[in-house]
Design an enzyme around this catalytic site. Sequence first.
Site, PDB file in Angstrom:
ATOM      1  N   ASP A   1       0.873  -1.164   0.000  1.00  0.00           N
ATOM      2  CA  ASP A   1       0.000   0.000   0.000  1.00  0.00           C
ATOM      3  C   ASP A   1       0.914   1.218   0.000  1.00  0.00           C
ATOM      4  OD1 ASP A   1      -1.637   2.149   0.540  1.00  0.00           O
ATOM      5  OD2 ASP A   1      -2.518   1.313   2.367  1.00  0.00           O
ATOM      6  N   VAL A   2       0.991   1.926  -1.118  1.00  0.00           N
ATOM      7  CA  VAL A   2       1.967   3.012  -1.246  1.00  0.00           C
ATOM      8  C   VAL A   2       1.671   4.181  -0.313  1.00  0.00           C
ATOM      9  CG1 VAL A   2       2.561   2.402  -3.622  1.00  0.00           C
ATOM     10  CG2 VAL A   2       0.758   4.107  -3.179  1.00  0.00           C
TER      11      VAL A   2
ATOM     12  N   LYS B   1      -2.852  15.588  -9.180  1.00  0.00           N
ATOM     13  CA  LYS B   1      -1.931  15.590 -10.318  1.00  0.00           C
ATOM     14  C   LYS B   1      -1.245  16.938 -10.509  1.00  0.00           C
ATOM     15  CE  LYS B   1      -2.199  11.304 -11.411  1.00  0.00           C
ATOM     16  NZ  LYS B   1      -1.018  10.441 -11.245  1.00  0.00           N
TER      17      LYS B   1
ATOM     18  N   ASN C   1       3.940   5.300 -10.386  1.00  0.00           N
ATOM     19  CA  ASN C   1       2.758   5.226 -11.238  1.00  0.00           C
ATOM     20  C   ASN C   1       1.450   4.939 -10.509  1.00  0.00           C
ATOM     21  OD1 ASN C   1       1.236   4.464 -13.861  1.00  0.00           O
ATOM     22  ND2 ASN C   1       1.231   2.542 -12.723  1.00  0.00           N
TER      23      ASN C   1
ATOM     24  N   TYR D   1      -8.762  14.146  -8.083  1.00  0.00           N
ATOM     25  CA  TYR D   1      -7.750  13.655  -9.011  1.00  0.00           C
ATOM     26  C   TYR D   1      -6.932  14.815  -9.591  1.00  0.00           C
ATOM     27  CZ  TYR D   1      -5.634  10.976 -12.810  1.00  0.00           C
ATOM     28  OH  TYR D   1      -4.740  10.380 -13.666  1.00  0.00           O
TER      29      TYR D   1
END
Length: 251
Positions: A61-62, A160, A88, A156
């Site tokens: 789990d990043v 980003k 990614n 989102y």
Amino acid sequence: MTKPKQSQVILVTGASQGIGQGVAEALLADGHRVVLAARRIEPLEALTNRYPDQALPISVDVSDPTAVDALYEKAAAEYGRVDALFNNAGAFMASTPIGDVDWDDWRRVLGVNLDGAFLMARGAFRLMRDQQPQGGRIINNGSISAHAPRVNSVAYTTSKHAITGLTKSITLDGRAHDIACSQIDIGNAETPMTEPMKAGIPQPDGSVMREPVMDVRHVADAVRYIVNLPLDANVQFMTVMATKMPYLGRG
């Protein structure tokens, strides 16, 4: 594109599907040793079975600092170093106006897309700074949304846009240690995530439009190009997108 002259150790997050899987497969086919990282271990093990001497599958789990630290410990124990990170892993949520965005959904998306990207980059930076020979390369997965948002995509899009700041900061901090950092902004690569675009996706003027997509191999080729560069050269920002997708005229 010619194959690399020398095998590298490359870590790919989100390697269980979509862009991450496509990039990982291309790097393995090129002869690199690839650390495959994602939440789901089964797809990673399936890919490892095809490249048993090159791939190291790790469930992670990043957004969990302890799990990320353990990931780098395993990678270093197995290969001794990491030459490149394709940062990614990403999360999404349903199209929702900002006034209706649930806090838990906001935190989930930012937890993976921003906190996770930071944690993975921090771990890679530490290892690349301390390993011998020193240095390496971090490639962040940005997005067209790092420049122009879709409607109803506040979590989102915000994540980003933040990746661009992360990329620039890593680039500056990495100069003293031969650590290069790039950002690839990807638009409409054909994966399960982009299936709805073929049926139609809301546009800023209220219309619904079918959007063109491109083969994910073009993203893989972009990553392959960057990882094959010597550390005294870098692609700071690259946009790879379906030619006719709405971008410059978005909004």
